[in-house]
Enzyme design. Structure first.
Site, short mmCIF file in Angstrom:
data_model
loop_
_atom_site.label_atom_id
_atom_site.label_comp_id
_atom_site.label_asym_id
_atom_site.label_seq_id
_atom_site.Cartn_x
_atom_site.Cartn_y
_atom_site.Cartn_z
N HIS A 214 97.00 87.76 51.12
CA HIS A 214 97.58 87.04 49.98
C HIS A 214 98.33 88.07 49.14
O HIS A 214 97.72 88.97 48.57
CB HIS A 214 96.42 86.41 49.19
CG HIS A 214 96.81 85.70 47.94
ND1 HIS A 214 97.02 84.35 47.90
CD2 HIS A 214 97.00 86.14 46.67
CE1 HIS A 214 97.34 83.98 46.66
NE2 HIS A 214 97.33 85.06 45.90
N CYS A 247 105.29 86.49 36.65
CA CYS A 247 104.34 87.44 36.06
C CYS A 247 104.83 87.72 34.65
O CYS A 247 105.94 88.19 34.46
CB CYS A 247 104.29 88.73 36.88
SG CYS A 247 103.31 90.00 36.08
N ASN A 256 103.69 84.74 43.73
CA ASN A 256 103.43 85.02 45.14
C ASN A 256 104.77 85.32 45.83
O ASN A 256 105.83 85.06 45.28
CB ASN A 256 102.80 83.78 45.81
CG ASN A 256 101.50 83.39 45.17
OD1 ASN A 256 101.45 82.41 44.45
ND2 ASN A 256 100.46 84.16 45.41
ZN ZN Z 1 97.40 85.11 43.79
#
Ligand code: ZN
Length: 318
Positions: A214, A247, A256
């Site tokens: 991830h 972010c 992501n």
């Molecule tokens: Zn994450």
């Protein structure tokens, strides 16, 4: 549900969970369903559709049970959900999730700050979940992954010792998780670190116990890290449509890695994802209409496909 022998890379879309939990806007339930349906129709095989957290904490994901039930009706789709604890796992099982992931933050400071739990307390939840799952008939038993978050560094503790990641991976498997996953929650990872940590965890728990990673794109290394993981032999990559979430500390950086850019890279390389790139690009409209004030990221959607694009063999002179 192992029907993925016809693809080389399984892309696990996490936008409806990781993306939506990171923004304030609450996406209407019907828009979520339209998004998930359209992505499944574009060929996505696995979607993390929500998180079984208390609605008070994350109102954006309050409809997760309804979304899981809806997503189960889509043929061939593995419906994944995050569960923060035993209670969440109970709710996920009740809703019929095919796969559940419990995050365990390798940084104990992060674990305390986010879940208000020590490692010992999280591992205790894992134990209870394993017991719960063991008693279920096989057709109702979801796959259970322990997600090692902040595995590549922590915003609170800084560097995270690799030995700690490996030790916790071992504990999760010993307790009965089917798999562990590596999460670059903070977007700190670099390709060399990705390769090293995958090898270290494999050496401890075996290759079949770690198949997915991830990644975030906070510092622009998302695709480089994805490629490093693939070359090592990782076969499942998490990503989110439009890289939503972003972010707050890195304006312009997606959350992501962006599903569209990831699929373009793999598809252009001739790797099979099962995803129709043009159909996937069209899904953005659904998300854009439902979240008009949120930025969508991705280079491929903005630039378009190269002239004369065809999958595989791109760039090979005739
Ligand atoms: Zn994450």
């Amino acid at each position: 549900m192992d029907t993925n022998s016809d693809i080389d890379v399984l892309i696990s879309e996490v936008g409806p969970r990781d993306g939506l939990q990171s923004i304030q806007t609450v996406m209407p339930t019907e828009a979520k369903k339209a998004w998930i349906r359209a992505e499944a129709e574009a060929g996505l095989r696995e979607i993390e559709v929500g998180s079984f957290v208390p609605p008070k904490l994350l109102p954006q994901l309050a409809d997760t049970a309804e979304i899981v039930e809806f997503a189960r009706s889509l043929p061939g789709l593995t419906v994944a959900a995050l569960v923060p604890n035993f209670k969440g796992a109970e709710n996920a099982v009740r809703a019929g999730a095919h796969k559940i992931t419990l995050p365990l933050s390798v940084s104990e400071t992060h674990s305390q700050a986010n879940l208000r739990k020590t490692h010992a307390q999280v591992l205790d939840e894992v134990r209870r979940i394993v017991d719960l799952l063991r008693d279920l008939p096989p057709e109702r038993r979801p796959a259970f992954e322990g997600g090692l978050s902040t595995a590549f560094g922590c915003t609170l503790e800084g560097p995270v010792p690799e030995g700690k990641v490996v030790a916790l991976a071992r504990q999760l498997i010993e307790l009965g998780c089917d798999e562990v996953g590596l999460s670059d929650t903070t977007g700190y990872a670099n390709p060399a670190q990705v390769r090293r940590l995958i090898r270290l965890v494999w050496a401890e728990v075996g290759k079949e116990r770690l198949t997915g990673i991830h990644l975030h794109n906070t510092r622009g290394l998302g695709l480089a890290n994805a490629l490093a993981a693939l070359e090592e032999g990782i076969t499942t990559l998490d990503s989110s449509l439009g890289g939503i979430g972003g972010c707050p500390f890195a304006p312009g950086a997606s959350g992501n890695i962006v599903t569209e850019d990831l699929v373009f890279m793999l598809d252009a390389m001739g790797l099979r994802t099962g995803i129709d790139l043009e159909k996937l690009l069209a899904v953005r409209e659904i998300v854009r209409n439902a979240l008009p004030d949120e930025p969508l990221y991705g280079f491929t959607p903005d630039a378009g496909l190269p002239k004369g694009y065809r999958r595989g063999g791109w760039g090979i002179a005739a």
